[in-house]
Write a protein that holds these residues in place. Structure first.
Motif, short mmCIF file in Angstrom:
data_model
loop_
_atom_site.label_atom_id
_atom_site.label_comp_id
_atom_site.label_asym_id
_atom_site.label_seq_id
_atom_site.Cartn_x
_atom_site.Cartn_y
_atom_site.Cartn_z
N ALA A 188 3.57 11.03 3.90
CA ALA A 188 3.61 11.64 5.22
C ALA A 188 5.04 11.90 5.69
O ALA A 188 6.01 11.33 5.17
N LEU A 189 5.16 12.75 6.69
CA LEU A 189 6.44 13.07 7.30
C LEU A 189 7.12 11.80 7.79
O LEU A 189 6.51 11.00 8.52
N GLU A 190 8.36 11.62 7.41
CA GLU A 190 9.07 10.37 7.70
C GLU A 190 9.12 10.06 9.20
O GLU A 190 8.98 8.90 9.61
N GLY A 191 9.35 11.09 10.02
CA GLY A 191 9.45 10.86 11.46
C GLY A 191 8.17 10.32 12.05
O GLY A 191 8.20 9.40 12.88
N ASN A 192 7.02 10.86 11.63
CA ASN A 192 5.73 10.37 12.13
C ASN A 192 5.41 8.98 11.61
O ASN A 192 4.84 8.15 12.33
N LEU A 193 5.80 8.71 10.36
CA LEU A 193 5.59 7.37 9.81
C LEU A 193 6.40 6.34 10.60
O LEU A 193 5.90 5.25 10.91
N ALA A 194 7.63 6.70 10.95
CA ALA A 194 8.48 5.79 11.73
C ALA A 194 7.86 5.52 13.11
O ALA A 194 7.90 4.38 13.61
N LYS A 195 7.26 6.55 13.71
CA LYS A 195 6.60 6.36 15.00
C LYS A 195 5.45 5.37 14.88
O LYS A 195 5.26 4.50 15.75
N LEU A 196 4.68 5.49 13.80
CA LEU A 196 3.54 4.59 13.61
C LEU A 196 4.00 3.17 13.33
O LEU A 196 3.41 2.21 13.82
N GLN A 197 5.06 3.04 12.56
CA GLN A 197 5.59 1.71 12.25
C GLN A 197 6.12 1.00 13.49
O GLN A 197 6.21 -0.23 13.51
N ALA A 198 6.44 1.74 14.52
CA ALA A 198 6.92 1.15 15.77
C ALA A 198 5.78 0.67 16.67
O ALA A 198 6.01 0.07 17.71
N THR A 199 4.53 0.92 16.25
CA THR A 199 3.37 0.48 17.02
C THR A 199 2.86 -0.85 16.47
O THR A 199 3.44 -1.42 15.55
N ALA A 200 1.73 -1.29 17.01
CA ALA A 200 1.14 -2.57 16.56
C ALA A 200 0.20 -2.39 15.37
O ALA A 200 -0.54 -3.31 15.01
N THR A 201 0.24 -1.25 14.71
CA THR A 201 -0.63 -0.98 13.56
C THR A 201 -0.38 -1.99 12.43
O THR A 201 0.77 -2.30 12.11
N HIS A 202 -1.47 -2.48 11.83
CA HIS A 202 -1.37 -3.41 10.70
C HIS A 202 -1.38 -2.60 9.40
O HIS A 202 -2.38 -1.96 9.07
N PHE A 203 -0.28 -2.63 8.66
CA PHE A 203 -0.19 -1.89 7.40
C PHE A 203 -0.71 -2.76 6.26
O PHE A 203 -0.21 -3.87 6.04
N GLN A 204 -1.71 -2.27 5.55
CA GLN A 204 -2.32 -2.98 4.42
C GLN A 204 -1.95 -2.25 3.14
O GLN A 204 -2.65 -1.34 2.69
N THR A 205 -0.81 -2.61 2.55
CA THR A 205 -0.33 -1.95 1.33
C THR A 205 0.19 -3.01 0.36
O THR A 205 0.66 -4.06 0.80
N PRO A 206 0.12 -2.77 -0.93
CA PRO A 206 -0.61 -1.69 -1.61
C PRO A 206 -2.03 -2.15 -1.93
O PRO A 206 -2.24 -2.99 -2.82
N TYR A 207 -3.02 -1.63 -1.23
CA TYR A 207 -4.41 -2.06 -1.40
C TYR A 207 -5.34 -0.85 -1.57
O TYR A 207 -5.09 0.22 -1.01
N ASN A 208 -6.40 -1.07 -2.33
CA ASN A 208 -7.50 -0.11 -2.47
C ASN A 208 -8.76 -0.71 -1.88
O ASN A 208 -8.97 -1.94 -1.94
N ILE A 209 -9.62 0.12 -1.32
CA ILE A 209 -10.94 -0.34 -0.86
C ILE A 209 -11.86 -0.35 -2.06
O ILE A 209 -12.08 0.68 -2.70
N THR A 210 -12.41 -1.51 -2.37
CA THR A 210 -13.24 -1.63 -3.58
C THR A 210 -14.70 -1.97 -3.29
O THR A 210 -15.53 -1.91 -4.20
N ALA A 211 -15.02 -2.31 -2.04
CA ALA A 211 -16.43 -2.60 -1.71
C ALA A 211 -16.64 -2.44 -0.21
O ALA A 211 -15.72 -2.66 0.59
#
Length: 334
Positions: A188-211
């Motif tokens: 994604a665009l770096e500027g928008n990613l930085a905006k999201l990282q400044a919020t309370a969003t929980h980043f779950q990386t590096p993960y795949n949904i398996t079930a």
């Protein structure tokens, strides 16, 4: 005619197709939109809803979401018939116009305007055996109404612009927001990613949904860490999957239309090589064209007027928009 023929059928419900339908209804034409997705808005609504758009006259800047909302209100005011989740497979000429064979039924029209952009969209779906069980309920690929996420626990899967854009839209509404991506790096665009990282969003990386599993009113996700057997569980109200979309113009290739530069060749009237069929927007090509949404908006009335002239040769060209609206309102009162 034994079949019901529309004056104009618009194939494609993106911004340009939506405006074409509105303008055609201003001219009192009987109009239908056939759209392959479950919502109107095309690429703008599905691929970059939060992205700022700068080429719409009178708007210094407008988000994709707001642009589509305004176009939707305009369409609703003029009320063309709208058929969603329906793909046009074949177009056959008849003595009165055209027969359109779709994924649902046969429809009939005196003229056609193609506004499919780069083609019909299909979301890249979650590759889990029982995923289809939850689709359209707690598992979503499209956002019809942001308010369903209000005060809910929401997970978004994906790492591109669409995932980040939707995360920025949903984060202020949600009780909690999780972003799941198979890598630590994002496309994604770096500027928008930085905006999201400044919020309370929980980043779950590096993960795949398996079930996926249902537990009471919650959707339980099993997340597996990339290149390992480490698992974790996550319970959410909604899962929005943004793995991108595949598009195809294969049907168009079978409709007998002349193409150029991977688009449908049109003349100055927006007419294709088949009389009565017109093309507008990103899916139409003529020499010197600039590929902007604003260009498509300008092509829409041109195509509509020429389509109606094709259908009704005796009909005079339209007056100014104020006169069209007066006539439309008068017609609605009858």
């Amino acid at each position: 005619m034994s079949q019901e023929y529309y004056d104009i059928t618009i194939i494609g419900g993106g911004p340009v197709g939506m405006f074409a339908a509105t303008y055609a209804r201003m001219r009192l034409a009987k109009v239908q939109i056939i759209e392959s997705l479950g919502q109107l808005g095309g690429q703008v609504a599905t691929l970059f809803p939060a992205k700022k758009i700068y080429d719409i006259p009178a708007y210094p800047t407008i988000s994709g979401t707001d642009l589509i909302a305004n176009l939707q209100k305009q369409v609703n005011d003029f009320a063309p018939d709208i058929h969603l989740n329906e793909t046009v497979l074949e177009i056959k000429q008849t003595s009165a116009g055209f027969e359109l064979v779709t994924s649902k039924k046969k429809r009939y029209s005196k003229s056609i305007i193609i506004a499919t952009g780069i083609g019909a969209f299909e979301p890249r779906r979650l590759k889990i055996d029982n995923a289809q069980t939850f689709e359209g309920q707690q598992l979503r690929y499209f956002v019809d109404d942001l308010n369903i996420f209000k005060d809910k626990v929401v997970a978004i899967a994906g790492g591109g612009d669409s995932a980040i854009d939707w995360a920025l839209e949903i984060e202020p509404l949600a009780k909690e927001l999780y972003l799941i991506h198979r890598r630590d790096k994002f496309r994604a665009l770096e500027g928008n990613l930085a905006k999201l990282q400044a919020t309370a969003t929980h980043f779950q990386t590096p993960y795949n949904i398996t079930a996926l599993n249902k537990s009471q009113d919650k959707l339980n996700l099993t997340l597996t860490k990339a290149r390992s057997e480490e698992n974790k569980e996550l319970s959410v109200d909604y899962l929005l999957v943004n793995y991108g979309f595949s598009s195809s113009n294969k049907q168009i290739e079978n409709w007998g239309l002349t193409t150029a530069n991977r688009a449908i060749a049109v003349n100055s009237s927006q007419e294709t090589n088949i009389p009565g069929i017109y093309a507008i927007g990103d899916g139409a090509y003529q020499k010197g064209k600039v590929a902007l949404i604003a260009t498509g908006f300008g092509e829409a009335p041109n195509a509509v007027n020429n389509a109606l002239l094709h259908v009704y040769p005796e009909k005079r060209q339209p007056a100014h928009s104020t006169q069209l609206i007066k006539q439309f309102k008068k017609d609605q009162k009858r």
